[in-house]
Design an enzyme around this catalytic site. Structure first.
Site, PDB file in Angstrom:
ATOM      1  CB  CYS A  97      -0.940   0.181   1.086  1.00  0.00           C
ATOM      2  SG  CYS A  97      -2.002   1.566   0.850  1.00  0.00           S
ATOM      3  CB  VAL A  98       1.808   3.827  -2.772  1.00  0.00           C
ATOM      4  CG1 VAL A  98       2.173   5.124  -2.905  1.00  0.00           C
ATOM      5  CG2 VAL A  98       1.645   2.991  -3.350  1.00  0.00           C
TER       6      VAL A  98
END
Length: 349
Positions: free
Chosen positions: A196-197
């Protein structure tokens, strides 16, 4: 003169940068610096959406005075969502290296305890003193620990599986089933789901549950905030045109975010009930031990109810590794449901 001024400004900026890096070491890494900036942007976005309401919505301010519990619940949800975001982003997804160290330490402790419990040997001429080199003992225990991890992991695969085929080429670690190397974190993750960025971390076995709760809280907060924006636009209070434009722009942006969050929440709820990960669902044909399993068979599913229970409550073991199902178990999962199966809740257990 111009060169002198540019040199002084460069020295000043370098000293300021060094001082910032001294107080914030995380900014020295470009990846961590981008994650830090994303976190700041996400917090500011939340504050802007809520702040605009409390600055311009006079009806909400009046309702807060008349019914303070309404605004209190909303602010509690707002604070809880941000807190859950930082809890999830700061939690470990469950790295394979940490699990291997835990297994090695447990095995080394067991061997050390068994060796110390042995009585010293004796002879007719007197006691025989046995001296063991500490460094050599440490090397022996380390080697035995590595072998213990390898045996533990290989027992989860079918017999005949090549050790090389399940060893990570980047970490040089034997990977248990459902683990994958994350190129962003540069580590192997247990039950890897995705990187997850916005959170700046991987989603895996260790933080998939907090991640789901964060999505749930974010969805509820976005839905409530959108309702407040619509009520503000429908109110009879006269407003300048620029305020209408700002509120409509924010509302349209929030609408798209809400659609994305709802789809993400439903998707991960489906993954939880079937005991799958995003990586396994998307790359099923590329994963060696899932290629020959039919699409409608969930090999790691134990039933919807038990999957949900283990996901939410069975967190006593930090590192849980699931062996691959046997051929008989796959045949059982492949068998179609009948009326008696539905009545006996076969799909739930």
């Amino acid at each position: 003169m111009r060169a002198l001024c540019s040199g002084l400004s460069r020295d000043t900026s370098d000293r300021f940068s060094d001082r910032c890096l001294h107080f914030f070491p995380c900014l020295s890494d470009p990846a961590r610096r981008s994650t830090f900036c994303l976190r700041i942007a996400l917090v500011m976005l939340h504050l802007i959406y809520v702040g605009v309401l409390f600055v311009f919505d006079k009806d909400l301010i009046q309702k807060t005075k008349e019914e303070p519990w309404y605004t209190t619940v909303y602010l509690i949800l707002f604070a809880a969502t941000l807190a859950q975001y930082f809890i999830t982003s700061g939690s470990s997804p469950g790295y394979v290296l940490d699990a291997m160290r835990a297994v090695n330490e447990a095995d080394a402790s067991r061997i050390r305890a068994s060796m110390t419990s042995k009585q010293p040997a004796s002879s007719k001429n007197g006691d025989v003193v046995i001296t063991i080199d500490g460094n050599q003992l440490g090397r022996d225990l380390l080697g035995r620990g590595a072998m213990a991890w390898t045996k533990l992991v290989m027992a989860m695969y079918p017999s005949g599986t090549s050790l090389r085929s399940v060893t990570c080429s980047y970490c040089d670690i034997v990977q248990p089933p459902r683990a994958k190397h994350c190129h962003d974190c540069d580590k192997c993750v247990l039950q890897f789901d995705h990187h997850c960025v916005w959170l700046g971390t991987c989603i895996g076995q260790g933080n998939h549950c907090p991640f789901w709760w964060y999505i749930c809280g974010e969805t509820a907060l976005s839905l409530w905030t959108g309702t407040l924006y619509i009520q503000f636009l429908k109110s009879d209070i006269s407003k300048p045109w620029w305020l209408y434009a700002i509120m409509i722009l924010l509302l349209v942006t929030l609408f798209f975010c809400l659609i994305f969050l709802l789809l993400l929440l439903l998707f991960h709820s489906y993954l939880i009930l079937t005991n799958q990960t995003t990586y396994e669902l998307v790359r099923r044909r590329r994963i060696q031990y899932l290629r020959n399993i039919p699409e409608r068979v969930y090999p790691f599913s134990k039933g919807a109810c038990r999957n949900l229970y283990e996901f939410c409550f069975a967190q006593s073991s930090k590192y849980r590794m699931e062996p691959l199902p046997t051929g008989q178990e796959l045949e059982e999962k492949l068998r179609p449901y009948t009326c008696s199966d539905v009545l006996s809740c076969r799909c739930c257990c």
